[in-house]
Design a protein around this motif. Structure first.
Motif, PDB file in Angstrom:
ATOM      1  N   GLY A 175       5.089 -14.728 -19.039  1.00 41.79           N
ATOM      2  CA  GLY A 175       6.052 -13.635 -19.019  1.00 41.79           C
ATOM      3  C   GLY A 175       6.974 -13.644 -17.829  1.00 41.79           C
ATOM      4  N   GLY A 176       6.865 -14.676 -16.992  1.00 39.96           N
ATOM      5  CA  GLY A 176       7.728 -14.774 -15.817  1.00 39.96           C
ATOM      6  C   GLY A 176       6.986 -14.436 -14.537  1.00 39.96           C
ATOM      7  N   GLY A 177       7.505 -14.899 -13.459  1.00 40.26           N
ATOM      8  CA  GLY A 177       6.895 -14.664 -12.153  1.00 40.26           C
ATOM      9  C   GLY A 177       6.199 -15.902 -11.655  1.00 40.26           C
ATOM     10  N   SER A 178       6.203 -16.078 -10.360  1.00 38.32           N
ATOM     11  CA  SER A 178       5.573 -17.236  -9.740  1.00 38.32           C
ATOM     12  C   SER A 178       5.125 -16.863  -8.336  1.00 38.32           C
ATOM     13  CB  SER A 178       6.541 -18.419  -9.688  1.00 38.32           C
ATOM     14  OG  SER A 178       7.665 -18.107  -8.874  1.00 38.32           O
ATOM     15  N   ALA A 179       4.293 -17.712  -7.764  1.00 37.95           N
ATOM     16  CA  ALA A 179       3.814 -17.491  -6.396  1.00 37.95           C
ATOM     17  C   ALA A 179       3.445 -18.828  -5.788  1.00 37.95           C
ATOM     18  CB  ALA A 179       2.606 -16.562  -6.398  1.00 37.95           C
ATOM     19  N   ARG A 180       3.658 -18.970  -4.506  1.00 35.40           N
ATOM     20  CA  ARG A 180       3.279 -20.184  -3.806  1.00 35.40           C
ATOM     21  C   ARG A 180       1.833 -20.056  -3.323  1.00 35.40           C
ATOM     22  NH1 ARG A 180       7.062 -23.741  -3.393  1.00 35.40           N
ATOM     23  NH2 ARG A 180       5.626 -25.003  -2.137  1.00 35.40           N
ATOM     24  N   TYR A 181       1.160 -21.166  -3.230  1.00 38.08           N
ATOM     25  CA  TYR A 181      -0.218 -21.170  -2.763  1.00 38.08           C
ATOM     26  C   TYR A 181      -0.494 -22.448  -1.988  1.00 38.08           C
ATOM     27  CZ  TYR A 181      -0.944 -24.396  -6.667  1.00 38.08           C
ATOM     28  OH  TYR A 181      -0.848 -25.470  -7.520  1.00 38.08           O
ATOM     29  N   ASP A 182      -1.476 -22.362  -1.106  1.00 35.73           N
ATOM     30  CA  ASP A 182      -2.039 -23.557  -0.481  1.00 35.73           C
ATOM     31  C   ASP A 182      -3.293 -24.004  -1.213  1.00 35.73           C
ATOM     32  OD1 ASP A 182      -0.161 -23.705   1.726  1.00 35.73           O
ATOM     33  OD2 ASP A 182      -1.174 -21.936   2.527  1.00 35.73           O
ATOM     34  N   LEU A 183      -4.006 -23.021  -1.776  1.00 37.42           N
ATOM     35  CA  LEU A 183      -5.229 -23.314  -2.520  1.00 37.42           C
ATOM     36  C   LEU A 183      -5.252 -22.471  -3.785  1.00 37.42           C
ATOM     37  CD1 LEU A 183      -7.992 -24.640  -2.838  1.00 37.42           C
ATOM     38  CD2 LEU A 183      -8.959 -22.787  -1.448  1.00 37.42           C
ATOM     39  N   LEU A 184      -5.386 -23.144  -4.920  1.00 38.48           N
ATOM     40  CA  LEU A 184      -5.501 -22.495  -6.225  1.00 38.48           C
ATOM     41  C   LEU A 184      -6.956 -22.601  -6.669  1.00 38.48           C
ATOM     42  CD1 LEU A 184      -4.248 -21.292  -8.868  1.00 38.48           C
ATOM     43  CD2 LEU A 184      -3.902 -23.670  -9.606  1.00 38.48           C
ATOM     44  N   VAL A 185      -7.556 -21.463  -7.062  1.00 35.86           N
ATOM     45  CA  VAL A 185      -8.963 -21.424  -7.459  1.00 35.86           C
ATOM     46  C   VAL A 185      -9.062 -20.919  -8.891  1.00 35.86           C
ATOM     47  CG1 VAL A 185     -11.265 -20.545  -6.941  1.00 35.86           C
ATOM     48  CG2 VAL A 185      -9.628 -20.951  -5.072  1.00 35.86           C
ATOM     49  N   GLY A 186      -9.586 -21.748  -9.759  1.00 34.83           N
ATOM     50  CA  GLY A 186      -9.838 -21.343 -11.130  1.00 34.83           C
ATOM     51  C   GLY A 186     -11.183 -20.654 -11.227  1.00 34.83           C
ATOM     52  N   ALA A 187     -11.141 -19.327 -11.375  1.00 34.00           N
ATOM     53  CA  ALA A 187     -12.350 -18.526 -11.573  1.00 34.00           C
ATOM     54  C   ALA A 187     -12.253 -17.844 -12.931  1.00 34.00           C
ATOM     55  CB  ALA A 187     -12.480 -17.487 -10.450  1.00 34.00           C
ATOM     56  N   ASP A 188     -11.663 -18.561 -13.879  1.00 32.07           N
ATOM     57  CA  ASP A 188     -11.266 -17.966 -15.157  1.00 32.07           C
ATOM     58  C   ASP A 188     -12.164 -18.352 -16.320  1.00 32.07           C
ATOM     59  OD1 ASP A 188     -10.188 -20.494 -14.659  1.00 32.07           O
ATOM     60  OD2 ASP A 188      -8.407 -20.181 -15.870  1.00 32.07           O
ATOM     61  N   GLY A 189     -13.433 -18.607 -16.041  1.00 33.71           N
ATOM     62  CA  GLY A 189     -14.433 -18.646 -17.070  1.00 33.71           C
ATOM     63  C   GLY A 189     -14.488 -19.886 -17.942  1.00 33.71           C
ATOM     64  N   ALA A 190     -15.216 -19.730 -19.051  1.00 26.29           N
ATOM     65  CA  ALA A 190     -15.540 -20.856 -19.927  1.00 26.29           C
ATOM     66  C   ALA A 190     -14.320 -21.596 -20.427  1.00 26.29           C
ATOM     67  CB  ALA A 190     -16.376 -20.351 -21.097  1.00 26.29           C
ATOM     68  N   ASN A 191     -13.293 -20.855 -20.783  1.00 31.96           N
ATOM     69  CA  ASN A 191     -12.080 -21.463 -21.332  1.00 31.96           C
ATOM     70  C   ASN A 191     -10.976 -21.543 -20.285  1.00 31.96           C
ATOM     71  OD1 ASN A 191     -13.180 -21.751 -24.019  1.00 31.96           O
ATOM     72  ND2 ASN A 191     -12.971 -19.530 -24.203  1.00 31.96           N
ATOM     73  N   SER A 192     -11.346 -21.920 -19.102  1.00 34.76           N
ATOM     74  CA  SER A 192     -10.447 -21.970 -17.956  1.00 34.76           C
ATOM     75  C   SER A 192      -9.143 -22.715 -18.248  1.00 34.76           C
ATOM     76  CB  SER A 192     -11.166 -22.647 -16.783  1.00 34.76           C
ATOM     77  OG  SER A 192     -10.276 -22.884 -15.712  1.00 34.76           O
ATOM     78  N   ARG A 193      -8.043 -22.104 -17.839  1.00 33.48           N
ATOM     79  CA  ARG A 193      -6.739 -22.768 -17.931  1.00 33.48           C
ATOM     80  C   ARG A 193      -6.460 -23.620 -16.698  1.00 33.48           C
ATOM     81  NH1 ARG A 193      -2.317 -18.484 -20.426  1.00 33.48           N
ATOM     82  NH2 ARG A 193      -3.416 -18.053 -22.396  1.00 33.48           N
ATOM     83  N   VAL A 194      -7.216 -23.377 -15.639  1.00 35.27           N
ATOM     84  CA  VAL A 194      -7.031 -24.163 -14.411  1.00 35.27           C
ATOM     85  C   VAL A 194      -7.806 -25.471 -14.490  1.00 35.27           C
ATOM     86  CG1 VAL A 194      -7.314 -24.161 -11.886  1.00 35.27           C
ATOM     87  CG2 VAL A 194      -6.671 -22.046 -13.077  1.00 35.27           C
ATOM     88  N   ARG A 195      -8.929 -25.487 -15.196  1.00 40.92           N
ATOM     89  CA  ARG A 195      -9.786 -26.670 -15.246  1.00 40.92           C
ATOM     90  C   ARG A 195      -9.047 -27.959 -15.598  1.00 40.92           C
ATOM     91  NH1 ARG A 195     -13.120 -25.594 -19.437  1.00 40.92           N
ATOM     92  NH2 ARG A 195     -14.494 -24.265 -18.220  1.00 40.92           N
ATOM     93  N   PRO A 196      -8.106 -27.964 -16.576  1.00 37.56           N
ATOM     94  CA  PRO A 196      -7.437 -29.233 -16.918  1.00 37.56           C
ATOM     95  C   PRO A 196      -6.652 -29.864 -15.773  1.00 37.56           C
ATOM     96  CG  PRO A 196      -7.163 -27.640 -18.688  1.00 37.56           C
ATOM     97  CD  PRO A 196      -7.768 -26.898 -17.534  1.00 37.56           C
ATOM     98  N   LEU A 197      -6.370 -29.103 -14.716  1.00 31.38           N
ATOM     99  CA  LEU A 197      -5.709 -29.691 -13.561  1.00 31.38           C
ATOM    100  C   LEU A 197      -6.628 -30.662 -12.817  1.00 31.38           C
ATOM    101  CD1 LEU A 197      -3.929 -26.510 -12.110  1.00 31.38           C
ATOM    102  CD2 LEU A 197      -2.911 -28.313 -13.524  1.00 31.38           C
ATOM    103  N   LEU A 198      -7.953 -30.528 -13.067  1.00 30.71           N
ATOM    104  CA  LEU A 198      -8.927 -31.332 -12.340  1.00 30.71           C
ATOM    105  C   LEU A 198      -9.715 -32.288 -13.218  1.00 30.71           C
ATOM    106  CD1 LEU A 198     -10.332 -28.530 -10.017  1.00 30.71           C
ATOM    107  CD2 LEU A 198      -8.931 -30.458  -9.303  1.00 30.71           C
ATOM    108  N   THR A 199      -9.974 -31.898 -14.445  1.00 36.99           N
ATOM    109  CA  THR A 199     -10.820 -32.717 -15.309  1.00 36.99           C
ATOM    110  C   THR A 199     -10.480 -32.460 -16.770  1.00 36.99           C
ATOM    111  OG1 THR A 199     -13.112 -33.072 -16.064  1.00 36.99           O
ATOM    112  CG2 THR A 199     -12.598 -30.923 -15.152  1.00 36.99           C
ATOM    113  N   PRO A 200     -10.599 -33.475 -17.630  1.00 33.56           N
ATOM    114  CA  PRO A 200     -10.382 -33.261 -19.055  1.00 33.56           C
ATOM    115  C   PRO A 200     -11.609 -32.699 -19.765  1.00 33.56           C
ATOM    116  CG  PRO A 200     -10.801 -35.574 -18.650  1.00 33.56           C
ATOM    117  CD  PRO A 200     -10.753 -34.909 -17.302  1.00 33.56           C
TER     118      PRO A 200
END
Length: 371
Positions: free
Chosen positions: A137-162
């Protein structure tokens, strides 16, 4: 220099991380897709044991003890024919080694410990690259460290492993008896103050006393195909017909235990149990990591919430100890997390295998009373 930490997911692990960072004077922002704090129910009771160390580090152990139910440590283990194999009643003065706590109460304790605005509700993660997080829906933010704490169907996980969760062979159907002491006092007395667990060949019936008076019922089926929900013949869209069919699936079991199914209300929720590979790791990245179910989803065995809390505290401690060097923090955290979670995942898989066995009740009795 202070590391800018972006946490995706306001579950127990993400909130524990935010709290420990706050204790150490490190700011963080938690992005949560749910529109508001009370947008959905948070489930039943949790058995918090090793996770108490994380709550102590977060400065919340006294608050935890105020909401924990020591009597929730009570347990009754039965065979499907009604034979009582084990009964453990917790004395009033017993240490709270494994007390039960309502997940919603524990989440509230963590949320209330954070400054206003740390959790951004209704902000779903969409993507991340080059130190920029983008939101649906729009919006962004800068980070030094991104942490995927988003559960079983994590959207962050694919950044690290398939790696993706796979079906374990288990399905669980959740039901419940509201205000059980008033509506079904004889069944409430049978369940007791904590957990009531009946095991048979490839199936189990678990009842759990909740702090709000509800008895939650969990019917587990351990040798099922991935499409069991649509092929098992249970009409989940029709609660009364679903309960009737579930009673058929437990035909031959002691009727005192199966009476719990007939007493339940019209909330009938089937779930497939999935898990990530045991011992999953990935090459460390200095700007991204995972915790909790996003990192090591495993079959339910009383470890998930504890591991999430421990992950959050460990990562928060590492970030605080390596201010301005998120790569060093991630490397330190992941070494411990991989080792801790692999051991728990192996045990969870072994317990699930035991639960699926024809002699599951005897195996679990040996687990609780070794030697």
């Amino acid at each position: 220099m202070t590391t800018a930490v972006a946490i995706v997911g306001a579950g127990l692990g993400g909130l524990a991380l935010a709290r420990v960072l706050h204790v150490h004077g490190v700011g963080a922002v938690v992005y949560e897709r749910e529109p508001a704090r009370g947008a959905r129910g948070q489930g039943g009771m949790l058995d918090i044991h090793s996770g108490q160390a994380a709550l102590r580090e977060a400065g919340l152990i006294d608050g935890f003890r105020a909401i924990a139910r020591g009597e929730g440590q009570d347990m009754r283990l039965l065979d499907s024919d009604g034979t009582l194999l084990l009964r453990e009643d917790t004395p009033p003065d017993a240490p709270q080694a494994r007390p039960e706590v309502d997940r919603a109460d524990l989440r509230d304790l963590l949320l209330d410990s954070l400054p206003e605005g740390v959790v951004r509700w209704g902000r779903a993660f969409e993507s991340a690259a080059d130190g920029v997080l983008r939101l649906e829906g729009g919006g962004s933010a800068r980070y030094d460290l991104l942490v995927g704490a988003d559960g079983a169907n994590s959207r962050v996980r694919p950044l690290l492993t398939p790696a993706r969760p796979a079906h374990t062979g288990q399905h669980v159907v959740e039901l419940g008896i509201p205000d059980a002491d008033r509506t079904h006092p004889e069944l409430a007395a049978m369940v007791g103050r904590g957990n009531y667990w009946v095991l048979g060949d490839g199936q189990s019936l678990g009842a759990q006393r909740n702090g709000d008076g509800r008895v939650r019922l969990y019917l587990s089926f351990y040798r099922t195909p991935a499409d069991w929900i649509t092929t098992c013949g249970v009409p989940f869209h029709d609660p009364e017909a679903a309960k009737a069919r579930l009673l058929e699936l437990f035909a031959g079991w002691d009727p005192r235990s199966t009476a719990l199914i007939g007493a339940c209300d019209d909330v009938v929720v089937p779930r497939a149990i999935t898990a990530l590979p045991v011992g999953l790791t990935w090459p460390s990245r200095p700007d991204t990591t995972l915790l909790g179910d996003a990192a090591h989803l495993m079959p339910p065995a009383g470890e998930g919430a504890n591991l999430a809390l421990l992950d959050g505290a460990a990562l928060g401690r590492a970030v605080a100890g390596h201010r301005g060097d998120p790569g060093a923090a991630v490397a330190e955290y992941e070494r411990g997390m991989f080792e801790r979670s692999a051991a728990a995942a192996r045990q969870s898989a072994q317990l699930q295998e035991a639960m699926a066995a024809p002699d599951a009740a005897r195996r679990m009795l040996a687990f609780f009373q070794p030697g």
